[in-house]
Design a protein around this motif. Sequence first.
Motif, short mmCIF file in Angstrom:
data_model
loop_
_atom_site.label_atom_id
_atom_site.label_comp_id
_atom_site.label_asym_id
_atom_site.label_seq_id
_atom_site.Cartn_x
_atom_site.Cartn_y
_atom_site.Cartn_z
N LEU A 80 55.81 96.52 4.00
CA LEU A 80 57.14 97.12 4.06
C LEU A 80 57.99 96.55 2.93
N ARG A 81 58.49 97.43 2.09
CA ARG A 81 59.29 97.06 0.94
C ARG A 81 60.67 97.68 1.06
N VAL A 82 61.58 97.22 0.21
CA VAL A 82 62.97 97.67 0.29
C VAL A 82 63.29 98.56 -0.90
N HIS A 83 63.65 99.77 -0.59
CA HIS A 83 64.15 100.74 -1.56
C HIS A 83 65.67 100.75 -1.42
N HIS A 110 62.69 96.00 -3.99
CA HIS A 110 61.48 96.39 -4.70
C HIS A 110 61.62 97.71 -5.46
N LEU A 111 62.67 98.43 -5.21
CA LEU A 111 62.96 99.68 -5.92
C LEU A 111 64.46 99.92 -5.81
N MET A 156 63.24 101.98 -11.18
CA MET A 156 64.54 102.55 -10.84
C MET A 156 64.42 104.07 -10.69
N ALA A 157 65.22 104.61 -9.80
CA ALA A 157 65.22 106.04 -9.54
C ALA A 157 66.64 106.57 -9.53
N SER A 158 66.80 107.79 -9.99
CA SER A 158 68.06 108.51 -9.78
C SER A 158 67.86 109.48 -8.64
#
Length: 381
Positions: A128-131, A155-156, A222-224
């Motif tokens: 389990l990671r953190v976005h 993590h993201l 990174m995400a938009s």
Amino acid sequence: MNDWTISGGRVLREGTLAEGDLHLAAGIVAGQRASGARRLDATGLLVLPGIVDIHGDAQERQLQPRPGIGIPTALALRDSEAQLLAAGITTAFLGVTLSWEPGLRSLPAWRALLDALDEARPHMAADLRVHLRFEVDNLAAMPDALADIAAGRVHLVAFNDHTPSILKKLKDDVQAAKFAGRAGVDVATLRQLADAVAARRPEMPEARRQLADAARDAGLPMASHDDASVAERETFRALGAGICEFPMAEEVAAAARAAGEAVVMGAPNVVRGGSHIGWAHAAPLAERGLVTVLASDYVWPAMMEAAFVLAGRGVLDLPAAWALISANPAEATGLADRGTLADGRRGDAVLVDAARRAPVATFCAGQLAWISSAGAARLAG
């Protein structure tokens, strides 16, 4: 730690499904059976890479099953992991929105979730990671966000900008009541808070730059989110966001793909046959190569179902459709150790009954993490 041989199933390797055995030893995919390995009979089943969910916020339903009604965070996480494993998801980036809103998406809720994750991880099988879905007007939470990124607890990073749409919806009493219920405050209080946040909007670009710098320094993807135009995608590309999440127009997805970027849309969109808010239908975009990643969005089981729906449409075969929920999201987030069943990769796998489109067993890091009653009957010594 148990080693395993999963025998007799059709294993997905190098884009092809073929009958064979999958060996898991010391937590990874191995080239041969380990001495003393346990066996699971997978005859008639598909043996597929574990699902990687790049963007899902279904855990919010465990944290707040009814508007304003909270459940202890540790309990909600335990329930979330159980549901993830039962959906065949072995790596999940929990989409945690850090907003200026009180309640479910507030700074205290963010702190509680990260603390609970730190405590729970040693006992969890799923990764389990953190976005971090950071609302870019949330200037008060910037110090926490920057510190948590630097500490390796994120993590993201995704740039959210929902404030303009929230301000518009708060003008409608019915919509305002929904937002206020989630936030746990009355409508008047929420409107006053939103106006105060909007007054500081000129400070938003600098805050966004600081967040991007921190993510870049930490080596995070990174995400938009919800890019409305090609120009907006270019703005986020300049900040270092190489993932385009939920583009609002086909030309935005096309521009992102032309730049070699991952494009994410929701698996529920595929399952339901279109977007629930009137945006593009993800299935034909995936078939044309404009969508490269499917995410659970708000329904974890939709990921597996979406792969079968796409395969049933006849343009993509199941291996190509499965890549949208395994290899491609792993690559987009820099997880080179998973997403396929190649030797040496992390031992994440899911056994699937193709006729029912249902998981039978889920392995995480080489260990049996979840099994159905039908799967348990297949276990051998």
